[in-house]
Design an enzyme around this catalytic site. Structure first.
Site, PDB file in Angstrom:
ATOM      1  N   PHE A 127       1.379  -1.466   0.338  1.00 40.35           N
ATOM      2  CA  PHE A 127       0.466  -0.023  -0.169  1.00 40.35           C
ATOM      3  C   PHE A 127       0.860   1.223  -0.007  1.00 40.35           C
ATOM      4  O   PHE A 127       1.750   1.353   0.828  1.00 40.35           O
ATOM      5  CB  PHE A 127      -0.889   0.193   1.425  1.00 40.35           C
ATOM      6  CG  PHE A 127      -1.683   1.040   1.172  1.00 40.35           C
ATOM      7  CD1 PHE A 127      -3.164  -0.119   0.877  1.00 40.35           C
ATOM      8  CD2 PHE A 127      -1.629   2.210   1.696  1.00 40.35           C
ATOM      9  CE1 PHE A 127      -4.568   2.038   1.468  1.00 40.35           C
ATOM     10  CE2 PHE A 127      -2.461   3.219   1.825  1.00 40.35           C
ATOM     11  CZ  PHE A 127      -3.944   3.012   1.341  1.00 40.35           C
ATOM     12  N   ASP A 196       2.281  -5.149   8.598  1.00 39.80           N
ATOM     13  CA  ASP A 196       1.516  -4.454   7.618  1.00 39.80           C
ATOM     14  C   ASP A 196      -0.080  -4.840   8.145  1.00 39.80           C
ATOM     15  O   ASP A 196      -0.075  -5.416   7.025  1.00 39.80           O
ATOM     16  CB  ASP A 196       1.129  -3.050   7.029  1.00 39.80           C
ATOM     17  CG  ASP A 196       0.064  -2.097   7.036  1.00 39.80           C
ATOM     18  OD1 ASP A 196      -0.779  -3.242   7.487  1.00 39.80           O
ATOM     19  OD2 ASP A 196       0.281  -1.270   6.573  1.00 39.80           O
ATOM     20  N   TYR A 221     -10.256   1.402  11.139  1.00 41.50           N
ATOM     21  CA  TYR A 221     -11.363   1.517  10.890  1.00 41.50           C
ATOM     22  C   TYR A 221     -11.738   0.042   8.844  1.00 41.50           C
ATOM     23  O   TYR A 221     -13.230   0.360   8.720  1.00 41.50           O
ATOM     24  CB  TYR A 221     -11.520   2.418  10.106  1.00 41.50           C
ATOM     25  CG  TYR A 221     -10.068   3.150   8.854  1.00 41.50           C
ATOM     26  CD1 TYR A 221     -10.230   3.178   7.675  1.00 41.50           C
ATOM     27  CD2 TYR A 221      -8.971   3.933  10.020  1.00 41.50           C
ATOM     28  CE1 TYR A 221      -9.192   3.086   7.296  1.00 41.50           C
ATOM     29  CE2 TYR A 221      -8.005   3.853   8.942  1.00 41.50           C
ATOM     30  CZ  TYR A 221      -8.043   3.530   7.600  1.00 41.50           C
ATOM     31  OH  TYR A 221      -6.595   3.744   6.170  1.00 41.50           O
ATOM     32  N   LYS A 222     -10.901  -0.381   8.757  1.00 40.17           N
ATOM     33  CA  LYS A 222     -11.341  -2.108   8.015  1.00 40.17           C
ATOM     34  C   LYS A 222     -12.162  -3.148   9.217  1.00 40.17           C
ATOM     35  O   LYS A 222     -13.313  -2.741   9.292  1.00 40.17           O
ATOM     36  CB  LYS A 222      -9.892  -1.970   7.280  1.00 40.17           C
ATOM     37  CG  LYS A 222      -9.336  -0.973   6.402  1.00 40.17           C
ATOM     38  CD  LYS A 222      -8.790  -1.257   5.270  1.00 40.17           C
ATOM     39  CE  LYS A 222      -7.693  -0.120   5.105  1.00 40.17           C
ATOM     40  NZ  LYS A 222      -6.496  -0.167   4.454  1.00 40.17           N
ATOM     41  N   ARG A 370     -13.360  -4.329  -6.709  1.00 40.29           N
ATOM     42  CA  ARG A 370     -12.205  -5.448  -5.348  1.00 40.29           C
ATOM     43  C   ARG A 370     -14.158  -5.353  -4.305  1.00 40.29           C
ATOM     44  O   ARG A 370     -14.636  -4.128  -4.147  1.00 40.29           O
ATOM     45  CB  ARG A 370     -11.825  -4.103  -4.604  1.00 40.29           C
ATOM     46  CG  ARG A 370     -11.153  -4.752  -4.632  1.00 40.29           C
ATOM     47  CD  ARG A 370      -9.788  -4.044  -3.120  1.00 40.29           C
ATOM     48  NE  ARG A 370     -10.460  -4.091  -2.080  1.00 40.29           N
ATOM     49  CZ  ARG A 370     -10.414  -2.116  -1.091  1.00 40.29           C
ATOM     50  NH1 ARG A 370      -8.609  -2.708  -1.001  1.00 40.29           N
ATOM     51  NH2 ARG A 370     -10.721  -1.329  -0.546  1.00 40.29           N
TER      52      ARG A 370
HETATM   53  C1  LIG Z   1      -6.059   1.280   4.847  1.00 35.03           C
HETATM   54  C2  LIG Z   1      -4.340   0.867   4.670  1.00 35.03           C
HETATM   55  C3  LIG Z   1      -3.316   1.956   5.771  1.00 35.03           C
HETATM   56  C4  LIG Z   1      -3.934   3.269   5.526  1.00 35.03           C
HETATM   57  O1  LIG Z   1      -2.546   4.039   6.220  1.00 35.03           O
HETATM   58  P1  LIG Z   1      -3.448   5.232   6.809  1.00 35.03           P
HETATM   59  O2  LIG Z   1      -2.640   6.187   7.632  1.00 35.03           O
HETATM   60  O3  LIG Z   1      -4.533   4.609   8.278  1.00 35.03           O
HETATM   61  O4  LIG Z   1      -4.558   5.717   5.759  1.00 35.03           O
HETATM   62  C5  LIG Z   1      -2.122   1.820   5.652  1.00 35.03           C
HETATM   63  N1  LIG Z   1      -1.819  -0.111   5.015  1.00 35.03           N
HETATM   64  C6  LIG Z   1      -2.482  -0.694   4.773  1.00 35.03           C
HETATM   65  C7  LIG Z   1      -1.762  -1.628   3.891  1.00 35.03           C
HETATM   66  C8  LIG Z   1      -3.481  -0.484   4.729  1.00 35.03           C
HETATM   67  O5  LIG Z   1      -4.026  -0.980   3.878  1.00 35.03           O
END
Ligand SMILES: *Cc1c(COP(=O)(O)O)cnc(C)c1O
Length: 399
Positions: A127, A196, A221-222, A370
């Site tokens: 990500f 992560d 939040y997921k 997705r």
């Molecule tokens: C959703 C997600 C993030 C989000 O990072 P934020 O700092 O909360 O915006 C980071 N890494 C991964 C792998 C994600 O899926």
């Protein structure tokens, strides 16, 4: 006569031990397959937030830092998340965003690894925010970034590696990476493994302690349904806590924060990962949201998640004309997270039409549809409907 996929959906829903958890959420008629971006609202959270706002804030005001447990919320809620990621108490703290925690974890891990290790391996499919932050962390700590596909980390890791930063599940394809194997290889080379968990925590067992992970971060939040922008968490394995040197040593992680002394002295334990004053409203919404996990075994969640994604792929094969979509999600269960990614021409228009017809997934540009499967509130009839509506959209029917 053999069973239709529709009949099968009803049978699977009837046999689903987790089906009753759906009542814990505020849902409508739509099939919600975007809980891997923003989890659905647990039904009891609004009343809890009304109490936090009117009584804890409105009436108790400053007293709530102590009397309502606000000050200790980051560690307390960390301990609620800990069992979901396979961590013993005292190793998880909730604060800040995932991005900020990636920074703390990567710099902290690099400092733990020592100055003679000058490389930071970063998941080449990560990500993006993790990659951006790691690049800055590398510049600040005088190291260089080496992009590596997760499966190649065991070969790439060596005596110069300080840290390997890997996503447990690929946000785009839904591929699940081998956390136990990669972690073991990284540690055998004397480096630190930072994971992560944004797309795995709350969808499958993670086993942070069992697999010897060094540090980990994840958002809430997921799959954890904490609400928009709810704070993320940082896991620092107990064996590293005494030497973990946070690059953001704010007053909240001071051993005596109200001593207001000029010199920083790090507190012991997970709370060393805290920085500044926590965002209490978001934290307490998350804390309430975590009640939906009471009595839920994450192994059951994983079993249902795999059954849902298997069934979705089966329905897609049944309904969607051959060649219209291509699954990017691995077929093997050991390599699959809790989403299905379908490559499709004109994906933006297809997803817009799906949403208009009450099937909410999301789009990863340019050409990926997705669909996230959150086993606490998505069922098999929903899954069948999503595939059926997708087929209707792709064949121009039913509009
Ligand atoms: C959703 C997600 C993030 C989000 O990072 P934020 O700092 O909360 O915006 C980071 N890494 C991964 C792998 C994600 O899926």
């Amino acid at each position: 006569m053999s069973e239709t996929v529709r009949e099968k959906a009803l049978r699977l829903d009837a046999d689903d031990r987790l089906a009753k958890l759906r009542e814990r959420f505020a849902l409508d008629e739509a099939v919600y397959l975007d809980g891997n971006s923003l989890g659905a609202l647990p039904a009891h959270v609004p009343a809890r937030m009304a109490d936090v706002i009117t009584r804890e804030w409105g009436e108790l005001r400053i007293r709530s830092w102590d009397e309502s447990g606000w000050w200790t919320a980051p560690e307390r809620i960390g301990d609620r998340i800990a069992p979901l990621v396979g961590a013993a108490p005292g190793q998880v703290v909730v604060s800040d965003s995932t991005s900020v925690n990636v920074f703390k974890a990567v710099v902290g891990a690099a400092r733990l690894a020592g100055d003679d290790r000058d490389e930071i391996l970063v998941d080449a499919t990560t990500f993006p925010t993790d990659g951006y932050i790691a690049e800055s962390a590398a510049r600040m700590t005088g190291r260089r970034i080496v992009p590596v596909a997760p499966a190649d980390v065991p070969d790439a890791v060596g005596p110069r590696t300080a840290v390997a930063l890997v996503n447990h599940v690929d946000y785009r394809t839904g591929r699940l990476h081998d956390l136990p194997g990669i972690t073991a290889a990284v540690r055998a080379a004397g480096a630190l493994a930072v994971w992560d968990l944004c797309h795995s925590a709350g969808a499958l067992p993670v086993g942070l302690d069992a697999h010897g992970v060094d540090l980990a971060v994840g958002c809430t939040y997921k799959y954890l349904n904490g609400g928009p922008g709810s704070p993320a968490y940082l896991y620092v394995a107990e064996r590293h806590q005494a030497t973990f040197d946070s690059p953001l040593p704010g007053w909240n992680s001071h051993t005596d924060p109200f001593g207001m002394t000029p010199g920083y002295e790090a507190a012991a334990g997970a709370l060393r990962g805290r920085v500044g004053t926590p965002d209490i409203l978001s934290l307490l919404a998350l804390e309430a949201a975590l009640d939906v996990w009471d009595g839920v075994d994450i192994e059951d969640v994983r079993a249902k998640s795999l059954a849902l994604t298997d069934f979705f792929l089966e329905c897609v094969r049944e309904y969607v004309p051959a060649g219209r979509v291509e699954s990017l999600t691995p077929g093997a269960h050991a390599e699959r997270g809790s989403q299905v990614a379908l490559r499709c021409t004109e994906a933006p228009a297809v997803m817009a039409e799906l949403i208009r017809r009450g099937v909410v997934g999301d789009l990863r540009r340019p050409d990926v549809l997705r669909f996230g499967f959150t086993p606490l509130y998505v069922g098999f009839a929903d899954t069948e409907r999503a595939a059926r509506v997708l087929a209707e959209v792709l064949t121009g029917r039913g509009a």
